[in-house]
Write an enzyme that holds these catalytic residues in place. Structure first.
Site, short mmCIF file in Angstrom:
data_model
loop_
_atom_site.label_atom_id
_atom_site.label_comp_id
_atom_site.label_asym_id
_atom_site.label_seq_id
_atom_site.Cartn_x
_atom_site.Cartn_y
_atom_site.Cartn_z
N ASP A 52 -0.94 -1.33 74.04
CA ASP A 52 -0.72 -1.95 75.33
C ASP A 52 -2.06 -2.57 75.74
O ASP A 52 -3.01 -1.86 76.07
CB ASP A 52 -0.27 -0.90 76.35
N TYR A 154 0.48 -19.92 86.41
CA TYR A 154 0.42 -20.24 84.98
C TYR A 154 -0.76 -21.17 84.69
O TYR A 154 -1.55 -20.96 83.76
CB TYR A 154 1.74 -20.87 84.56
N LYS A 158 -4.15 -20.19 82.44
CA LYS A 158 -4.48 -20.93 81.22
C LYS A 158 -5.82 -21.66 81.35
O LYS A 158 -6.59 -21.75 80.38
CB LYS A 158 -3.36 -21.91 80.88
N THR A 189 10.31 -20.46 68.91
CA THR A 189 10.31 -19.01 69.07
C THR A 189 11.75 -18.53 69.30
O THR A 189 12.67 -19.33 69.51
CB THR A 189 9.46 -18.60 70.27
#
Length: 257
Positions: A52, A154, A158, A189
């Site tokens: 994790d 987001y 990034k 994916t």
């Protein structure tokens, strides 16, 4: 890549799984980490380590195992990320909500599980690479760093990843350790294929990104790229490799996104 030891974080599925497969097929010894890595569709020879990446002690144990078993690390790919889960909450699609309606857990997931995880793993990797005066750190990033794409959190996360790359490169340059941000295109994916709404005409397999990392790792002059943002399909044109289906995806630009 015979003799090269690589670690790919967040390799249970998607891009991370493809990178691990691509590096293994290029000849590297590959460690793959993730919370659900034991059930990942990976070659049996890839070393799976449950980790994790939001838990520092779990990360400590991961690197201790690599040091014990290999005594070195040549390539680190930071792909572990958070915030993609639970896009729909209470029947409402929150992914594209304006910042004032974004759930605060998404900030923590992207900045802690994403950006912080890359920083912590890179610390461990640098401690192994710097004394050896060799190594490559790849931070998987995205065009959202440069252009609004999806939501504010987001983009911020990034952009932070790309800044992490640029500034780490300054401190690693004199030690002959390269660090780059790598942008995939539209990757086939599991989630993208399941959605069934994307035009896959210029898409990439997850393994294609692994081939890009392998090409960088095999470049004796890889430090010329350090600190830069690189596009996987552009690297394919530069190094002369194709996707697993023989196709050559067109490199995306900021205008395309």
């Amino acid at each position: 890549m015979n003799g090269v030891c690589a670690l790919v974080t967040g390799a249970s599925r998607g891009v991370g799984r493809g990178i691990a497969q691509g590096l293994y097929r290029a000849g590297a010894t590959v460690y793959a980490s993730g919370r659900s890595i034991e059930t990942a569709d990976l070659d049996d020879a890839i070393v799976r380590v449950a980790c994790d990446h939001s838990d520092d002690q779990s990360v400590d144990r991961l690197f201790e195992r690599i040091v014990t078993e290999q005594g070195r690390l040549d390539v680190l790919v930071n792909n572990a990320w958070g915030g993609y889960e639970n896009m729909v909450e209470d029947g409402r699609f929150t992914w594209s909500a304006p910042f004032w309606d974004q759930p605060l857990w998404r900030w923590a997931a992207m900045m802690d599980v994403g950006v912080r995880a890359a920083f912590v793993a890179s610390q461990h990797a640098a401690r192994l690479m710097v004394p050896c005066r060799r190594g490559l750190i790849v931070n998987v990033s995205q065009w959202a760093a440069q252009k609004y794409h999806g939501n504010v959190i987001y983009g911020v996360s990034k952009a932070a990843t790309d800044k992490l790359t640029a500034d780490m490169a300054v401190e690693l340059r004199d030690h002959d350790v390269a660090v780059v941000s790598l942008y995939p295109g539209l990757v086939r994916t599991e989630a993208v294929l399941a959605a069934g709404v994307f035009d896959l005409g210029n898409s990439e397999s997850p393994e294609f990104i692994g081939r890009a990392v392998a090409a960088l790792a095999g470049d004796q002059d890889v430090c010329r790229w350090t600190g830069q943002v690189l596009v996987a399909a552009a690297l394919a044109e530069h190094y002369g490799f194709a996707d697993i289906d023989g196709r050559s995806p067109r490199p995306l630009t900021l205008t395309d996104v």
